[in-house]
Scaffold this motif. Sequence first.
Motif, short mmCIF file in Angstrom:
data_model
loop_
_atom_site.label_atom_id
_atom_site.label_comp_id
_atom_site.label_asym_id
_atom_site.label_seq_id
_atom_site.Cartn_x
_atom_site.Cartn_y
_atom_site.Cartn_z
N UNK A 62 -12.27 -13.64 -0.33
CA UNK A 62 -11.79 -13.76 1.04
C UNK A 62 -12.72 -14.52 1.96
N UNK A 63 -14.01 -14.48 1.67
CA UNK A 63 -14.98 -15.15 2.54
C UNK A 63 -15.07 -16.65 2.31
N UNK A 64 -14.66 -17.09 1.14
CA UNK A 64 -14.74 -18.52 0.85
C UNK A 64 -16.16 -18.96 0.56
N UNK A 65 -16.58 -20.07 1.16
CA UNK A 65 -17.88 -20.66 0.84
C UNK A 65 -19.02 -19.77 1.35
N UNK A 66 -19.86 -19.35 0.43
CA UNK A 66 -21.09 -18.61 0.75
C UNK A 66 -22.24 -19.34 0.06
N UNK A 67 -23.27 -19.66 0.83
CA UNK A 67 -24.41 -20.40 0.29
C UNK A 67 -25.57 -19.50 -0.12
N UNK A 69 -28.18 -24.94 -14.40
CA UNK A 69 -27.65 -26.29 -14.62
C UNK A 69 -26.63 -26.72 -13.58
N UNK A 70 -26.05 -25.76 -12.87
CA UNK A 70 -25.08 -26.09 -11.81
C UNK A 70 -25.74 -26.18 -10.43
N UNK A 71 -27.06 -25.99 -10.38
CA UNK A 71 -27.76 -26.11 -9.11
C UNK A 71 -27.87 -24.83 -8.32
N UNK A 72 -27.56 -23.70 -8.94
CA UNK A 72 -27.62 -22.40 -8.27
C UNK A 72 -28.91 -21.69 -8.65
N UNK A 73 -29.62 -21.19 -7.65
CA UNK A 73 -30.89 -20.49 -7.89
C UNK A 73 -30.69 -18.98 -7.73
N UNK A 110 -19.75 -17.14 -9.13
CA UNK A 110 -18.70 -18.01 -9.67
C UNK A 110 -18.41 -19.17 -8.72
N UNK A 111 -18.26 -18.86 -7.43
CA UNK A 111 -17.99 -19.92 -6.46
C UNK A 111 -19.17 -20.85 -6.29
N UNK A 112 -20.37 -20.30 -6.34
CA UNK A 112 -21.57 -21.14 -6.21
C UNK A 112 -21.67 -22.12 -7.37
N UNK A 113 -21.42 -21.63 -8.57
CA UNK A 113 -21.47 -22.50 -9.75
C UNK A 113 -20.43 -23.60 -9.64
N UNK A 114 -19.25 -23.25 -9.18
CA UNK A 114 -18.17 -24.24 -9.02
C UNK A 114 -18.55 -25.31 -8.00
#
Length: 257
Positions: free
Chosen positions: A77-82, A172-176, A124-128
Motif C-alpha cells: 500500500x505504501x508503494x516506493x520505500x527507499x 546485485x540489484x543495488x539494495x543494501x 521485493x520492491x527495492x530489488x525490483x
Amino acid sequence: MNDYRELFRLDGRRAIVLGAGSGIGRESAYALAAHGATVVCADVNLPAARETASAIDAEAREVNVLDTEGVQELAAGLGVIDVVVLTAAMNVRKRLLDYSRAEFDKVVALNLGATFDVVRAFGAGMVERGRGSIIGFSSIRGSVVEPGQSVYAATKAGLVQLLRTAAAEFGPSGVRVNAIAPGVVETPLTAQIKSDPEWYQAYADKGALGRWAQPSEMAGAVVYLASDASSFVTGAVLAVDGGWTAVDGRFDPPGGA
C-alpha cells in the motif's frame, strides 16, 4: 569532486520506521526527517506513532509486525520505500531451565520472524527498483552473552545472519542490508535492569565509556546506513555499544600494571 556536504542528506527519499512509537524507533524517525527524508511512522501502538509523526509532519500507520499479511499489505500500500528501519524487539530474561516453550516462541516470533517478513515484504520492491537500504537492529547479545539472555541472544545472532544473507541476495540489484548492534540503551526494553540501581551501575561500568546510551545516540548510525555516506556498506554489523564488545571481559590489575 564530490559534494561531501550532501553525503548524509536524504532529500527525495521515503523511509519507514517500524517501531517508531518510542525509544530508538522514535529517534530514528526524527533523525531521518531532519536529514530530508519523508518518513512513515509505523507502530502497533497507533497513538504513539501519531505522536512521533506529529513532531516531524510525517504519516502514521498502525501495523503489527507479527501479522505477516498485515506487513505485506502495508508494504504494497505504501508503494516506493527507499529506507526501512526495524526496531521492534522483546526479551524474556530467564535462565534456560526456567524458560517455557511458549516464551521461546514469543521472542523468536517478534525478534526473528518479524524481521523475515519485513525484509521480504519491503525488499521485493527495492530489488525490483534497483535501490534501497534496509536497517535492522541486532544487539551486543548477538556476539556476547550472559546468563538469562539465551533466546534473546540467539535471535539477535540469527537476525545478523538473516540480514547478511539478504545483503548477499539483494546486493546485485543495488539494495543494501545492514544491522546496528547497540549496547545498553535506556529504553522500555531495559526497564528491568534500570529498576535495580546496582544492576544499572554494573552495566554502565562494563563499557569503555562507563555509561548507558540514550536512544538518540543510535540515530546517527541509522542516518549513516540510510544515506549515500554508506553507499559501499552492506552485510555489515555496526556496533554502537560504547565499547562494550571491545573491552568484554576486561580486568583492571591493581597498581596500574
